[in-house]
Design a protein around this motif. Structure first.
Motif, PDB file in Angstrom:
ATOM      1  N   LEU A  45      41.678  52.770  -1.900  1.00 47.13           N
ATOM      2  CA  LEU A  45      41.406  51.538  -1.188  1.00 47.13           C
ATOM      3  C   LEU A  45      40.614  51.849   0.070  1.00 47.13           C
ATOM      4  O   LEU A  45      40.844  52.853   0.722  1.00 47.13           O
ATOM      5  CB  LEU A  45      42.715  50.843  -0.819  1.00 47.13           C
ATOM      6  CG  LEU A  45      43.593  50.460  -2.001  1.00 47.13           C
ATOM      7  CD1 LEU A  45      44.936  49.949  -1.507  1.00 47.13           C
ATOM      8  CD2 LEU A  45      42.913  49.426  -2.860  1.00 47.13           C
ATOM      9  N   SER A  57      39.662  51.498   3.836  1.00 49.16           N
ATOM     10  CA  SER A  57      40.227  51.109   5.118  1.00 49.16           C
ATOM     11  C   SER A  57      39.110  50.982   6.129  1.00 49.16           C
ATOM     12  O   SER A  57      38.169  51.760   6.118  1.00 49.16           O
ATOM     13  CB  SER A  57      41.227  52.165   5.608  1.00 49.16           C
ATOM     14  OG  SER A  57      42.369  52.175   4.822  1.00 49.16           O
ATOM     15  N   ALA A  59      46.920  38.556   8.972  1.00 52.76           N
ATOM     16  CA  ALA A  59      45.697  38.034   8.364  1.00 52.76           C
ATOM     17  C   ALA A  59      44.596  38.024   9.417  1.00 52.76           C
ATOM     18  O   ALA A  59      44.846  38.225  10.605  1.00 52.76           O
ATOM     19  CB  ALA A  59      45.936  36.624   7.823  1.00 52.76           C
ATOM     20  N   ARG A  77      42.169  35.537   5.423  1.00 51.46           N
ATOM     21  CA  ARG A  77      42.368  36.627   4.474  1.00 51.46           C
ATOM     22  C   ARG A  77      43.530  37.504   4.914  1.00 51.46           C
ATOM     23  O   ARG A  77      43.561  37.984   6.041  1.00 51.46           O
ATOM     24  CB  ARG A  77      41.101  37.458   4.340  1.00 51.46           C
ATOM     25  CG  ARG A  77      41.239  38.448   3.204  1.00 51.46           C
ATOM     26  CD  ARG A  77      39.978  39.174   2.868  1.00 51.46           C
ATOM     27  NE  ARG A  77      38.821  38.311   2.702  1.00 51.46           N
ATOM     28  CZ  ARG A  77      37.578  38.748   2.813  1.00 51.46           C
ATOM     29  NH1 ARG A  77      37.338  40.019   3.077  1.00 51.46           N
ATOM     30  NH2 ARG A  77      36.573  37.935   2.642  1.00 51.46           N
ATOM     31  N   LYS A  78      44.478  37.693   3.985  1.00 57.78           N
ATOM     32  CA  LYS A  78      45.588  38.605   4.261  1.00 57.78           C
ATOM     33  C   LYS A  78      45.055  40.033   4.305  1.00 57.78           C
ATOM     34  O   LYS A  78      44.156  40.387   3.559  1.00 57.78           O
ATOM     35  CB  LYS A  78      46.644  38.504   3.152  1.00 57.78           C
ATOM     36  CG  LYS A  78      47.512  37.280   3.246  1.00 57.78           C
ATOM     37  CD  LYS A  78      48.581  37.275   2.180  1.00 57.78           C
ATOM     38  CE  LYS A  78      49.475  38.471   2.349  1.00 57.78           C
ATOM     39  NZ  LYS A  78      50.620  38.505   1.441  1.00 57.78           N
ATOM     40  N   ILE A  79      45.631  40.835   5.180  1.00 55.89           N
ATOM     41  CA  ILE A  79      45.253  42.238   5.289  1.00 55.89           C
ATOM     42  C   ILE A  79      46.522  43.094   5.287  1.00 55.89           C
ATOM     43  O   ILE A  79      47.622  42.589   5.497  1.00 55.89           O
ATOM     44  CB  ILE A  79      44.437  42.534   6.565  1.00 55.89           C
ATOM     45  CG1 ILE A  79      45.252  42.169   7.814  1.00 55.89           C
ATOM     46  CG2 ILE A  79      43.093  41.835   6.538  1.00 55.89           C
ATOM     47  CD1 ILE A  79      44.666  42.686   9.103  1.00 55.89           C
ATOM     48  N   LYS A  80      46.317  44.369   5.061  1.00 55.24           N
ATOM     49  CA  LYS A  80      47.411  45.338   5.157  1.00 55.24           C
ATOM     50  C   LYS A  80      47.045  46.293   6.283  1.00 55.24           C
ATOM     51  O   LYS A  80      45.956  46.862   6.291  1.00 55.24           O
ATOM     52  CB  LYS A  80      47.570  46.108   3.857  1.00 55.24           C
ATOM     53  CG  LYS A  80      48.669  47.158   3.909  1.00 55.24           C
ATOM     54  CD  LYS A  80      48.765  47.926   2.599  1.00 55.24           C
ATOM     55  CE  LYS A  80      49.826  48.978   2.665  1.00 55.24           C
ATOM     56  NZ  LYS A  80      49.417  50.193   3.341  1.00 55.24           N
ATOM     57  N   GLN A 102      43.336  47.414   5.415  1.00 55.84           N
ATOM     58  CA  GLN A 102      42.784  47.234   4.083  1.00 55.84           C
ATOM     59  C   GLN A 102      42.703  45.738   3.807  1.00 55.84           C
ATOM     60  O   GLN A 102      43.492  44.964   4.328  1.00 55.84           O
ATOM     61  CB  GLN A 102      43.682  47.885   3.031  1.00 55.84           C
ATOM     62  CG  GLN A 102      43.716  49.383   3.129  1.00 55.84           C
ATOM     63  CD  GLN A 102      44.649  49.982   2.086  1.00 55.84           C
ATOM     64  OE1 GLN A 102      44.967  49.373   1.085  1.00 55.84           O
ATOM     65  NE2 GLN A 102      45.081  51.198   2.347  1.00 55.84           N
ATOM     66  N   GLY A 103      41.735  45.357   2.977  1.00 56.67           N
ATOM     67  CA  GLY A 103      41.588  43.958   2.613  1.00 56.67           C
ATOM     68  C   GLY A 103      40.315  43.335   3.140  1.00 56.67           C
ATOM     69  O   GLY A 103      40.082  42.142   2.957  1.00 56.67           O
ATOM     70  N   LEU A 104      39.476  44.136   3.800  1.00 57.36           N
ATOM     71  CA  LEU A 104      38.213  43.641   4.347  1.00 57.36           C
ATOM     72  C   LEU A 104      37.059  44.459   3.803  1.00 57.36           C
ATOM     73  O   LEU A 104      37.251  45.580   3.349  1.00 57.36           O
ATOM     74  CB  LEU A 104      38.210  43.750   5.879  1.00 57.36           C
ATOM     75  CG  LEU A 104      39.272  42.956   6.623  1.00 57.36           C
ATOM     76  CD1 LEU A 104      39.229  43.294   8.106  1.00 57.36           C
ATOM     77  CD2 LEU A 104      39.084  41.472   6.404  1.00 57.36           C
ATOM     78  N   SER A 105      35.869  43.884   3.869  1.00 59.74           N
ATOM     79  CA  SER A 105      34.644  44.587   3.499  1.00 59.74           C
ATOM     80  C   SER A 105      33.794  44.771   4.741  1.00 59.74           C
ATOM     81  O   SER A 105      33.910  44.005   5.709  1.00 59.74           O
ATOM     82  CB  SER A 105      33.856  43.786   2.461  1.00 59.74           C
ATOM     83  OG  SER A 105      34.627  43.599   1.304  1.00 59.74           O
ATOM     84  N   ASP A 144      31.936  41.657   6.302  1.00 58.97           N
ATOM     85  CA  ASP A 144      32.686  40.462   6.691  1.00 58.97           C
ATOM     86  C   ASP A 144      32.456  40.128   8.163  1.00 58.97           C
ATOM     87  O   ASP A 144      32.462  41.014   9.011  1.00 58.97           O
ATOM     88  CB  ASP A 144      34.187  40.665   6.458  1.00 58.97           C
ATOM     89  CG  ASP A 144      34.569  40.668   4.989  1.00 58.97           C
ATOM     90  OD1 ASP A 144      33.806  40.120   4.173  1.00 58.97           O
ATOM     91  OD2 ASP A 144      35.636  41.214   4.666  1.00 58.97           O
TER      92      ASP A 144
END
Length: 169
Positions: free
Chosen positions: A87, A89, A105, A118-121, A133-136, A139
């Motif tokens: 994943l 980061s 989020a 957007r939810k993130i970790k 994690q959870g973003l590009s 963004d």
């Protein structure tokens, strides 16, 4: 006292936040103050298999070939693990977080100028930045979002130059 120095066994207490990534076969590089600029390759051969409740760390055993017997038992070292993650980061400033019932989020602005929550970790909290994690990379993240920010809300993007004192809005 008898000590076997080849291979040399090194015991490390790995922080709980990294424990899930530490398994037999993971590579590491060790640095010793007595050998500045030199790295010694090592490999994880075993772990305790449980987090120590007192220190919140995972006892991990590494081995260094040490065939030339340069390294001695009892020396202090710095360990750098070569961790692989499937994943991606990214680092973001802490002031982008939204705290929701579902967890942390961020607000993302789409190409249509509308907000998407957007939810993130959170992988690691580094103080004023977070590894998440959870973003590009592309963004557009909203900085200092309002707690009332909602999905689909229309927003206008301002560059950081527009937010200078005295800039026109």
């Amino acid at each position: 006292i008898v000590s076997k120095v080849a291979p040399l066994r090194v015991y490390v207490n790995v922080p709980e936040s990294l424990a899930a990534s530490i398994k037999a076969g993971v590579k590491a590089n060790l640095r010793f103050d007595t050998f500045p600029g030199t790295q010694f390759p090592a490999e994880v051969v075993a772990t305790a298999g449980a987090i120590d409740p007192t220190t919140r760390t995972l006892l991990t055993q590494l081995e260094i070939p040490n065939t030339d017997e340069k390294l001695f038992p009892g020396a202090y070292t710095t360990v750098h693990f070569e961790l692989q993650s499937s994943l991606q980061s990214l680092l973001v400033p802490e002031n982008v977080l939204l705290f929701r019932g579902e967890g942390p989020a961020v607000g993302i602005v789409g190409s249509d100028g509308k907000v998407s929550i957007r939810k993130i970790k959170i992988d690691r909290d580094l103080g004023d930045t977070l590894q998440v994690q959870g973003l590009s990379e592309g963004d557009q993240i909203i900085v200092n979002p309002s707690d009332s920010l909602a999905d689909g809300e229309a927003v206008q993007v301002r560059s950081s130059a527009d937010s200078r004192p005295g800039a026109k809005e």
